[in-house]
Motif scaffolding. Structure first.
Motif, PDB file in Angstrom:
ATOM      1  N   ARG B 142     -14.021  25.089 106.057  1.00 16.12           N
ATOM      2  CA  ARG B 142     -13.633  25.848 107.081  1.00 16.12           C
ATOM      3  C   ARG B 142     -15.121  25.966 107.325  1.00 16.12           C
ATOM      4  O   ARG B 142     -14.407  25.949 108.375  1.00 16.12           O
ATOM      5  CB  ARG B 142     -14.063  27.406 105.978  1.00 16.12           C
ATOM      6  CG  ARG B 142     -12.505  27.703 105.445  1.00 16.12           C
ATOM      7  CD  ARG B 142     -13.094  28.536 104.153  1.00 16.12           C
ATOM      8  NE  ARG B 142     -11.720  29.533 103.586  1.00 16.12           N
ATOM      9  CZ  ARG B 142     -10.802  30.079 104.304  1.00 16.12           C
ATOM     10  NH1 ARG B 142     -11.388  31.524 105.303  1.00 16.12           N
ATOM     11  NH2 ARG B 142      -9.778  30.341 103.373  1.00 16.12           N
ATOM     12  N   TRP B 143     -15.730  25.323 106.858  1.00 18.04           N
ATOM     13  CA  TRP B 143     -16.787  25.088 108.033  1.00 18.04           C
ATOM     14  C   TRP B 143     -16.989  24.239 109.154  1.00 18.04           C
ATOM     15  O   TRP B 143     -16.920  25.254 110.091  1.00 18.04           O
ATOM     16  CB  TRP B 143     -18.996  24.876 107.812  1.00 18.04           C
ATOM     17  CG  TRP B 143     -19.454  25.466 108.207  1.00 18.04           C
ATOM     18  CD1 TRP B 143     -19.908  26.342 109.142  1.00 18.04           C
ATOM     19  CD2 TRP B 143     -20.206  23.508 108.417  1.00 18.04           C
ATOM     20  NE1 TRP B 143     -20.530  25.507 109.588  1.00 18.04           N
ATOM     21  CE2 TRP B 143     -21.216  24.055 109.531  1.00 18.04           C
ATOM     22  CE3 TRP B 143     -20.124  22.733 108.090  1.00 18.04           C
ATOM     23  CZ2 TRP B 143     -22.509  23.567 109.923  1.00 18.04           C
ATOM     24  CZ3 TRP B 143     -20.364  21.392 108.871  1.00 18.04           C
ATOM     25  CH2 TRP B 143     -21.878  22.224 109.594  1.00 18.04           C
ATOM     26  N   THR B 146     -14.846  25.532 111.755  1.00 11.96           N
ATOM     27  CA  THR B 146     -15.027  26.719 112.657  1.00 11.96           C
ATOM     28  C   THR B 146     -15.771  25.791 113.743  1.00 11.96           C
ATOM     29  O   THR B 146     -15.268  26.185 115.038  1.00 11.96           O
ATOM     30  CB  THR B 146     -15.558  27.535 111.567  1.00 11.96           C
ATOM     31  OG1 THR B 146     -14.634  28.140 110.542  1.00 11.96           O
ATOM     32  CG2 THR B 146     -15.981  28.958 112.411  1.00 11.96           C
ATOM     33  N   LYS B 149     -13.485  24.053 116.080  1.00  8.38           N
ATOM     34  CA  LYS B 149     -12.630  25.502 116.687  1.00  8.38           C
ATOM     35  C   LYS B 149     -13.419  25.816 117.719  1.00  8.38           C
ATOM     36  O   LYS B 149     -13.524  26.291 118.991  1.00  8.38           O
ATOM     37  CB  LYS B 149     -12.401  26.391 116.059  1.00  8.38           C
ATOM     38  CG  LYS B 149     -11.684  27.535 116.777  1.00  8.38           C
ATOM     39  CD  LYS B 149     -11.012  28.681 115.578  1.00  8.38           C
ATOM     40  CE  LYS B 149     -10.248  29.493 116.447  1.00  8.38           C
ATOM     41  NZ  LYS B 149      -8.930  30.103 115.726  1.00  8.38           N
ATOM     42  N   ASN B 150     -14.796  26.227 117.566  1.00 10.23           N
ATOM     43  CA  ASN B 150     -15.542  27.049 118.526  1.00 10.23           C
ATOM     44  C   ASN B 150     -15.781  25.791 119.756  1.00 10.23           C
ATOM     45  O   ASN B 150     -16.568  27.123 120.928  1.00 10.23           O
ATOM     46  CB  ASN B 150     -17.304  28.028 118.100  1.00 10.23           C
ATOM     47  CG  ASN B 150     -16.723  28.726 116.665  1.00 10.23           C
ATOM     48  OD1 ASN B 150     -14.971  29.335 116.687  1.00 10.23           O
ATOM     49  ND2 ASN B 150     -17.548  29.570 115.610  1.00 10.23           N
ATOM     50  N   LEU B 151     -16.355  24.689 119.074  1.00  9.74           N
ATOM     51  CA  LEU B 151     -17.083  23.791 120.185  1.00  9.74           C
ATOM     52  C   LEU B 151     -16.727  23.484 120.814  1.00  9.74           C
ATOM     53  O   LEU B 151     -16.749  22.377 121.683  1.00  9.74           O
ATOM     54  CB  LEU B 151     -18.288  22.644 119.115  1.00  9.74           C
ATOM     55  CG  LEU B 151     -19.650  23.143 118.044  1.00  9.74           C
ATOM     56  CD1 LEU B 151     -19.756  22.228 118.344  1.00  9.74           C
ATOM     57  CD2 LEU B 151     -20.413  23.910 119.675  1.00  9.74           C
ATOM     58  N   PRO B 153     -14.012  23.657 122.657  1.00 10.19           N
ATOM     59  CA  PRO B 153     -12.973  24.376 124.515  1.00 10.19           C
ATOM     60  C   PRO B 153     -14.150  23.508 125.136  1.00 10.19           C
ATOM     61  O   PRO B 153     -13.777  22.988 125.921  1.00 10.19           O
ATOM     62  CB  PRO B 153     -13.077  25.838 123.928  1.00 10.19           C
ATOM     63  CG  PRO B 153     -12.669  25.640 122.859  1.00 10.19           C
ATOM     64  CD  PRO B 153     -13.471  24.425 121.687  1.00 10.19           C
ATOM     65  N   GLN B 154     -15.911  23.626 124.887  1.00 11.37           N
ATOM     66  CA  GLN B 154     -16.362  23.303 126.386  1.00 11.37           C
ATOM     67  C   GLN B 154     -16.921  21.970 126.119  1.00 11.37           C
ATOM     68  O   GLN B 154     -17.139  21.608 127.360  1.00 11.37           O
ATOM     69  CB  GLN B 154     -18.198  24.110 125.480  1.00 11.37           C
ATOM     70  CG  GLN B 154     -18.964  24.104 126.468  1.00 11.37           C
ATOM     71  CD  GLN B 154     -18.277  24.076 127.972  1.00 11.37           C
ATOM     72  OE1 GLN B 154     -17.751  25.742 128.098  1.00 11.37           O
ATOM     73  NE2 GLN B 154     -19.621  24.628 128.901  1.00 11.37           N
TER      74      GLN B 154
END
Lengths: 827, 159
Positions: B142-143, B146, B149-151, B153-154
């Motif tokens: 999961r980590w 996550t 997922k968070n990184l 896009p940029q």
């Protein structure tokens, strides 16, 4: 009570004792420029304090268009007329001769005076070309906890729906992110459960890493008044420093830094083992009891004693205090939020209250505090890594709702990932994917961790840096464009304190030169960028504070932070009002969760939660399965050791923090004569044991070194926990020869030269309190004492030193206001 | 090369690879009827994914059959020797997170197997070991998920 008191020497003023369950009597504090008599004041203009999160209501005295003093408002629920030292003296900085009065732009490497047209054209042209060439992800906004609600909301709309960037965060990331995260983890949504009035009713007040005497001095006055009244409360203090709170505490625990979760798990262990759990409350209002009980089953006081280095018997005493409380109030601040396992620890305090059923009644409450005056608004307006109105970025219905309010397509609002947190924005700027950073009302070149790195990022040629501030701060000196802002007292707007009290702060005087309110600057930018909604109409339709407030009210409707029932007129009626204010609660809401948990339902919650150790996000399905009915969530966390622990080369634990007399990077308080004189220069605190061992004496100049950098200050020997050193974080370089950072002329002075780049995985709040450091002597002090105040947690042990005093210019009148008390009795 | 092209190419490779793997599985285990049928069905999903990826590539004026920019080829592999050629540190991080995630996924499956054999052989100690460890493995996954997922896009939008 004396009529006049030196409020530098006696920061909390005179006592008006009050008994349990009695309303707190008023005491009106007034400070006027020397020689001025109250009858000479031409007008009093209402405001609230802007130099901490307490929200002390006050009036600004005006003569001939100039501020000449302040007076507390006796009718206000928060402070009943009292003011803290920063409220009393901080306003003088507004009239500093070095205020920015014109925009500056960088020409041939130098900042030169310019005009608004030139400055804004540069900002707009950079924005446009970045949008064309690189897209919205190349633009970031880093704002503050000191602007007004109307300004944050405008910024949130223009950033999220105008530019369409995910990169908007506040310096509230450094101060209040963990409070917000802990509330989301436990209650599904942000929103302060408790109320300052709980101080009047509690029989036990537990302060976890919260030196309230220095961070919210007016609420400390309330505690002191209760301690002198009938049926006083007993205090539990968890703090490595000998704070004024620790000195008044029934039980003071000074655990090893970075071990809060171990301590709290042991406290919960004892609460459960000794049968102090309100099982009926737990059954009706929570999920997760079995997991929590299993997690703390082996966390005995003896186990925690080894980790925390606190006697097991003291942990038991603390647990008995908490377990035996009839009405328990707990407060939490930076000793938890900026330390290792921040969210995990803050959540355990929530768990304590859920286990004991201590919520939603007078005296039974939790205050997950803020540090800054308007941090609550940064959070609720969506300028702090959340969507406006505590909307859930993972919930499509919430995003759609927001899109409707703004009349844009939902896809316009980035919601594919959580809004970017501040430290990640600086990382993106470091890597070059963020090319324009607009910093408003904050000073990262002093306040972020590991400053040599931050300075390198800000100094990059490829980064277009816009800084909007009152002064040419350390950060502003790196800017490409500097925008001069108006501040408190020079503009109108609302803000909300740590217990949800909304205040209106009116314009009292004109801003200096061409300085403009932050709202006007953002509106001007939006107009120039020509942001449009999906019908081609202007995205931002408001033009002044009151119309911005009305726009925000629509956005807040139906959400926990409901402002729909508030108007500027109501906020002029004598007291601040606590949200939510709406049809259900037309005069506001003192306490949340009086009848169960209201905002945790999967369809309503602000967040689906995170793994407290890894920060991994839970999804909607996990949340629905775990908490289908929207109860409070008891979330366990295992203790893990801090990431940087003392070793041979760096044998001390370094912690940083505030002093009573200063705020943040001293941009205002360093320019207020009384406050500046009370704490004029950085210092280093150490315990007597350690000083003796290292042959160091009071006043010696020492260097504090970590793997990141070093600073120098004079040593103060205190009753601090051995093995720990403390450095105040306020001091930077604007008033040194170098201006921005250490160089040949100026040794390191900022605490953040030394701090580590590490953040809590759940809240993303940087850890300013968990670094390993070495201390060496640079020069003997020869009897010259350290510049640290003697009136606060920095009080010296042993040797008697001259007391910190303010002298004649720090004398403040204090008058009990009998008229107000009678009025209260009749209510 | 931008982030979209990189993702399309990597997915095209990956889905083609998975199509082959699933087809082989179906072919090899004709006598295992469920495996055979489901694997064949799932292979068609991946085939369809490849088709759709190709259509998407065409809309972006990309020909996925032309050789990939050598610098970026390293992103698709798990071979460490080629990593130094990856031109962007963000990409390298994404790639490493992905590899950690896949490794955790393997471990997760192995914990599942261990738990099953423990139950089949009535070995309660072994079962409790798996019960203790497997949730942590899932948290590791999961980590990484996550973080990706968070990184991403940029990192990918900025290529």
């Amino acid at each position: 009570m004396e009529r006049s008191v030196d409020r530098i020497r006696d920061p909390w003023g005179g006592r008006v004792p009050h008994g349990r369950h009695q309303p707190w009597p008023a005491r009106v504090d007034t400070y006027l420029t020397e020689g001025l008599r109250p009858e000479q004041v031409q007008k009093w203009v209402q405001a609230a304090s802007i130099l901490h999160s307490d929200g002390d209501a006050m009036d600004i005295a005006v003569v001939d268009g100039r501020m000449v003093g302040v007076r507390g408002r006796a009718t206000d629920r928060v402070n009943r007329g009292r003011l803290g030292p920063k409220d009393l003296f901080g306003w003088q900085a507004n009239a500093s001769p070095d205020r920015l009065t014109r925009p500056l732009v960088r020409e041939d490497g130098r900042l030169v005076e310019s005009d608004w047209e030139t400055a804004m054209s540069r900002v707009v042209s950079c924005s446009r070309s970045l949008l064309d060439e690189r897209g919205p992800g190349a633009i970031g906004f880093y704002t503050s906890g000191q602007l007004f609600l109307e300004e944050y909301y405008t910024l949130a709309v223009l950033a999220r729906a105008g530019i369409g960037t995910n990169h908007l965060d506040g310096n509230t990331r450094l101060c209040t992110a963990t409070a917000a995260e802990a509330l989301k983890e436990t209650f599904g949504s942000d929103g302060q459960p408790g109320c300052y009035d709980d101080i009047d009713h509690a029989d036990v007040i537990a302060l976890f890493g919260h030196n309230i005497a220095e961070t919210q001095p007016v609420q400390w006055m309330r505690v002191l008044d209760r301690l002198e009244g009938s049926d006083p409360p007993r205090l539990l203090c968890v703090d490595p420093r000998p704070t004024p709170v620790a000195r008044k505490a029934t039980v003071h625990l000074a655990p090893r830094i970075g071990t809060n979760v171990a301590l709290l798990n042991a406290l919960l262990h004892v609460i459960i083992r000794t049968g102090r759990v309100d099982h009926d409350y737990v059954r009706r209002h929570t999920v997760g009891y079995e997991e929590l009980a299993a997690q703390v089953q082996d966390c005995t006081p003896e186990w925690a004693a080894r980790i925390c280095d606190v006697p097991a018997s003291r942990i038991v005493e603390a647990a008995e205090l908490l377990g035996g409380a009839e009405r328990l109030l707990s407060t939490v601040l930076q000793g938890v939020y900026q330390s290792h396992q921040a969210t995990a620890a803050a959540v355990q305090v929530n768990n304590l209250h859920l286990l004991r059923g201590m919520l939603g009644r007078p005296g039974a409450g939790v205050l997950q505090m803020n540090g800054q005056p308007t941090a609550q608004n940064t959070r609720e307006c969506g300028a702090d890594g959340d969507l406006p109105g505590f909307r859930n970025w993972q919930n499509d219905a919430h995003v759609e709702d927001l899109a409707q309010i703004w009349n844009v397509e939902p896809a316009v609002i980035p919601h594919y990932a959580p809004p970017t947190h501040a430290l990640q924005m600086f990382r993106y700027a470091e890597q070059g994917s963020i090319r324009m950073l607009w910093v408003s009302g904050t000073n990262p070149a002093v306040s972020l961790p590991e400053l040599s790195r931050i300075r390198t990022i800000l100094a990059q040629e490829r980064l277009f840096l816009v800084v909007q501030d009152l002064f040419l701060t350390e950060t502003a000196q790196y800017a490409d464009v500097v925008l001069p802002a108006a501040t408190w007292g020079e503009k109108t707007g609302t803000f909300t304190n740590a217990d949800r009290t909304v205040h209106l702060s009116d314009k009292a005087v004109e801003p200096p030169g061409e300085a403009r309110p932050d709202l006007d600057i953002f509106l001007d930018y939006a107009r120039r960028m020509d942001f449009r909604d999906q019908d081609g109409e202007p995205l931002i339709t408001w033009r002044d504070p009151v119309s911005a407030f009305e726009a925000w009210k629509r956005c807040s409707a139906g959400r926990p932070c409901d402002y729909t029932g508030l108007t500027y007129e109501m906020l002029r009626e004598g007291t601040g009002i606590q949200w939510p204010v709406g049809r259900q609660a037309p005069r506001g809401t003192p306490r949340l969760y009086t009848e169960g948990i209201s905002w945790a339902h999967p369809d309503m919650c602000e967040a689906y939660g995170k793994d407290l150790v890894t920060g991994a996000a839970d999804g909607e399905d996990d949340y629905r399965a775990h908490n289908p009915e929207g109860k409070a969530m008891l979330k366990p966390a295992a203790y893990t050791p801090a990431h940087e622990t003392p070793r041979e080369t760096y044998p001390f634990q370094l912690t940083t923090g505030r002093t009573l007399y200063h705020f943040h990077t001293r941009t205002k308080t360093g320019r207020s004569p009384q406050l500046n004189a009370a704490a004029p220069e950085v210092w280093v605190e150490m315990s007597a044991d350690d000083a003796t061992r290292l042959d160091l004496a009071e006043g010696d100049v020492v260097e504090v070194t970590t793997p990141r950098g070093a600073l120098r200050g004079q040593l103060r020997i205190t009753g601090l926990r051995p093995g720990v050193i403390f450095v105040p974080f306020h001091y930077g370089y604007w008033d040194t020869p170098s201006g921005t950072g250490p160089d040949a002329s100026t040794p390191g002075r900022a605490a953040n030269e030394t701090t580590i780049t590490d953040w809590d995985p759940a809240s993303k709040q940087p850890l300013f309190k968990t670094a390993a450091a070495a201390v060496t002597r640079v020069a003997r002090g020869h009897g010259q004492p350290s510049p640290a105040p003697t009136t606060t947690a920095s009080a010296p042990t042993g040797r008697r030193l001259p007391a910190t005093t303010g002298g004649p210019t720090a004398r403040v009148t204090q008058v009990p206001d009998p008229a107000w008390d009678r009025q209260e009795e009749h209510r | 090369m931008n982030g979209v092209e990189l993702a399309l190419r990597t997915l095209d490779q990956g889905e083609r690879h998975l199509t082959g793997e699933l087809a082989d599985l179906a072919e090899r285990y004709r006598a295992e009827h469920e495996i055979h049928h489901v694997a064949a069905d799932l292979a068609t999903w991946s085939e369809e994914h490849v088709e759709r990826l190709r259509e998407a590539a065409a809309r972006h004026d990309l020909d996925l059959d032309t050789p990939q920019d050598a610098h970026f080829a390293a992103f698709g592999t798990s071979h460490p020797a080629t990593l130094a050629t990856l031109p962007d540190p963000g990409l390298l991080l994404l790639r490493d997170l992905r590899e950690v995630h896949l490794a955790a996924t393997r471990n997760s499956l192995h914990w599942e197997m261990l738990a099953q054999v423990a139950q089949a052989s009535k070995d309660t100690a072994l079962l409790s070991l798996a019960s203790f460890c497997h949730p942590r493995t899932l948290r590791q996954m999961r980590w990484t998920n996550t973080m990706i997922k968070n990184l991403s896009p940029q990192v990918l939008a900025a290529l």
